[in-house]
Design an enzyme around this catalytic site. Structure first.
Site, PDB file in Angstrom:
ATOM      1  N   ASP A 141       1.016 -12.167  10.187  1.00  0.00           N
ATOM      2  CA  ASP A 141       1.778 -12.242  11.449  1.00  0.00           C
ATOM      3  C   ASP A 141       1.523 -13.570  12.164  1.00  0.00           C
ATOM      4  O   ASP A 141       2.440 -14.181  12.694  1.00  0.00           O
ATOM      5  CB  ASP A 141       1.397 -11.091  12.380  1.00  0.00           C
ATOM      6  CG  ASP A 141       2.070  -9.782  11.967  1.00  0.00           C
ATOM      7  OD1 ASP A 141       3.016  -9.831  11.166  1.00  0.00           O
ATOM      8  OD2 ASP A 141       1.635  -8.731  12.452  1.00  0.00           O
ATOM      9  N   ARG A 175       0.843  -1.182   0.000  1.00  0.00           N
ATOM     10  CA  ARG A 175       0.000   0.000   0.000  1.00  0.00           C
ATOM     11  C   ARG A 175       0.887   1.244   0.000  1.00  0.00           C
ATOM     12  O   ARG A 175       1.724   1.419   0.888  1.00  0.00           O
ATOM     13  CB  ARG A 175      -0.885  -0.009   1.261  1.00  0.00           C
ATOM     14  CG  ARG A 175      -1.977   1.032   1.196  1.00  0.00           C
ATOM     15  CD  ARG A 175      -2.590   1.228   2.552  1.00  0.00           C
ATOM     16  NE  ARG A 175      -3.602   0.218   2.812  1.00  0.00           N
ATOM     17  CZ  ARG A 175      -4.723   0.494   3.460  1.00  0.00           C
ATOM     18  NH1 ARG A 175      -4.957   1.696   3.904  1.00  0.00           N
ATOM     19  NH2 ARG A 175      -5.588  -0.453   3.680  1.00  0.00           N
ATOM     20  N   ASP A 192      -4.004 -10.289  12.477  1.00  0.00           N
ATOM     21  CA  ASP A 192      -3.215 -10.182  11.248  1.00  0.00           C
ATOM     22  C   ASP A 192      -2.818 -11.588  10.784  1.00  0.00           C
ATOM     23  O   ASP A 192      -2.025 -12.281  11.440  1.00  0.00           O
ATOM     24  CB  ASP A 192      -1.962  -9.331  11.503  1.00  0.00           C
ATOM     25  CG  ASP A 192      -1.231  -9.032  10.198  1.00  0.00           C
ATOM     26  OD1 ASP A 192      -1.103  -7.853   9.857  1.00  0.00           O
ATOM     27  OD2 ASP A 192      -0.795  -9.993   9.513  1.00  0.00           O
ATOM     28  N   THR A 209      -0.733   7.647  -1.126  1.00  0.00           N
ATOM     29  CA  THR A 209      -2.055   7.560  -1.774  1.00  0.00           C
ATOM     30  C   THR A 209      -2.944   6.509  -1.115  1.00  0.00           C
ATOM     31  O   THR A 209      -4.147   6.489  -1.334  1.00  0.00           O
ATOM     32  CB  THR A 209      -1.903   7.161  -3.253  1.00  0.00           C
ATOM     33  OG1 THR A 209      -1.336   5.831  -3.296  1.00  0.00           O
ATOM     34  CG2 THR A 209      -1.012   8.127  -4.012  1.00  0.00           C
TER      35      THR A 209
HETATM   36  N1  URA Z   1      -5.492  -8.419   6.971  1.00  0.00           N
HETATM   37  C1  URA Z   1      -5.391  -9.239   8.045  1.00  0.00           C
HETATM   38  O1  URA Z   1      -4.458 -10.035   8.148  1.00  0.00           O
HETATM   39  N2  URA Z   1      -6.333  -9.164   8.984  1.00  0.00           N
HETATM   40  C2  URA Z   1      -7.375  -8.319   8.914  1.00  0.00           C
HETATM   41  O2  URA Z   1      -8.217  -8.307   9.812  1.00  0.00           O
HETATM   42  C3  URA Z   1      -7.461  -7.471   7.778  1.00  0.00           C
HETATM   43  C4  URA Z   1      -6.503  -7.550   6.825  1.00  0.00           C
END
Ligand code: URA
Length: 209
Positions: A203, A104, A200, A108
């Site tokens: 992660d 990302r 995430d 922007t």
């Molecule tokens: N990406 C992720 O890993 N978790 C989310 O909740 C949103 C995007």
């Protein structure tokens, strides 16, 4: 408009519960994500074409069916998409695997396509594009767009959990693409995490923080 298929199979839902649990460690999380991916692949490939063959059983000639040989391709969106590949390949070992990466842009906030390495014949393959967390849908939409530009003609989008916002985005930007998902959650929070989601995914898969 593309369809959204939510897989409510009890095994998928059971495993998804443990995937969501914050107390599930990296090893188990990774294993469960791959198991769910395999179960989802079983459903997603339901429409694969078959052809008739004859085999000799010990007793008789039998007319049977085998896969007609339509070529498949898996395209995980880096990095979390990698977490579902192994499970799918257990069922479909002949599938080729391409990779696509987006980041990302900090100014922007738009996704920027920075990497792809794909099978040379993507235009002839049925592609399963893999994005475990369909949050805003920005990356998935950009990935689908980039793949179309590179010649992809047949794609399905496979996710673990989607937010309604992400589903809407894909349906608007890519009305030709069906979405396959284990759950559609409530909403996004202010940081675009899916609520309740699982945190995430990258992660948790790779043990980073
Ligand atoms: N990406 C992720 O890993 N978790 C989310 O909740 C949103 C995007």
């Amino acid at each position: 408009m593309g369809n959204v298929y939510v897989f409510d199979h009890p095994l998928i839902q059971h495993k998804l519960t443990y995937i969501r649990d914050k107390n599930t460690g990296t090893k188990e999380f990774r294993e469960l994500v791959n198991e769910v991916a395999m179960l989802m692949a079983y459903e997603i490939t339901r429409d694969m074409p078959l052809r008739e063959v004859e085999v000799e059983t010990p007793l008789k000639t039998a007319k049977c069916k085998v896969l007609a040989g339509k070529k498949l391709g898996l395209v995980p969106i880096l990095r979390a998409g990698l977490g579902m590949v192994e499970g799918i390949l257990k069922l479909i070992p002949a599938a080729k695997v391409g990779h696509i990466g987006l980041y990302r842009d900090p100014k922007t906030l738009e996704p920027v396509h920075y990497y792809s390495k794909l099978p040379t014949d993507i235009g002839e393959r049925d592609l399963i594009v893999i994005d475990p967390m369909l949050a805003t849908g920005g990356s998935a939409s950009a990935a689908l767009g980039a793949l179309k530009e590179m010649g992809a003609k047949s794609m399905k989008l496979m996710c673990l959990i989607a937010a309604p916002e992400g589903v809407e985005r894909i349906q608007q930007d890519h009305p030709d693409i069906d979405i396959y998902v284990a759950a559609v959650d409530e909403k996004l929070d202010e940081k675009s995490y899916i609520i309740p989601g699982l945190g995430d995914a990258g992660d948790r898969l790779f043990g980073t923080k």
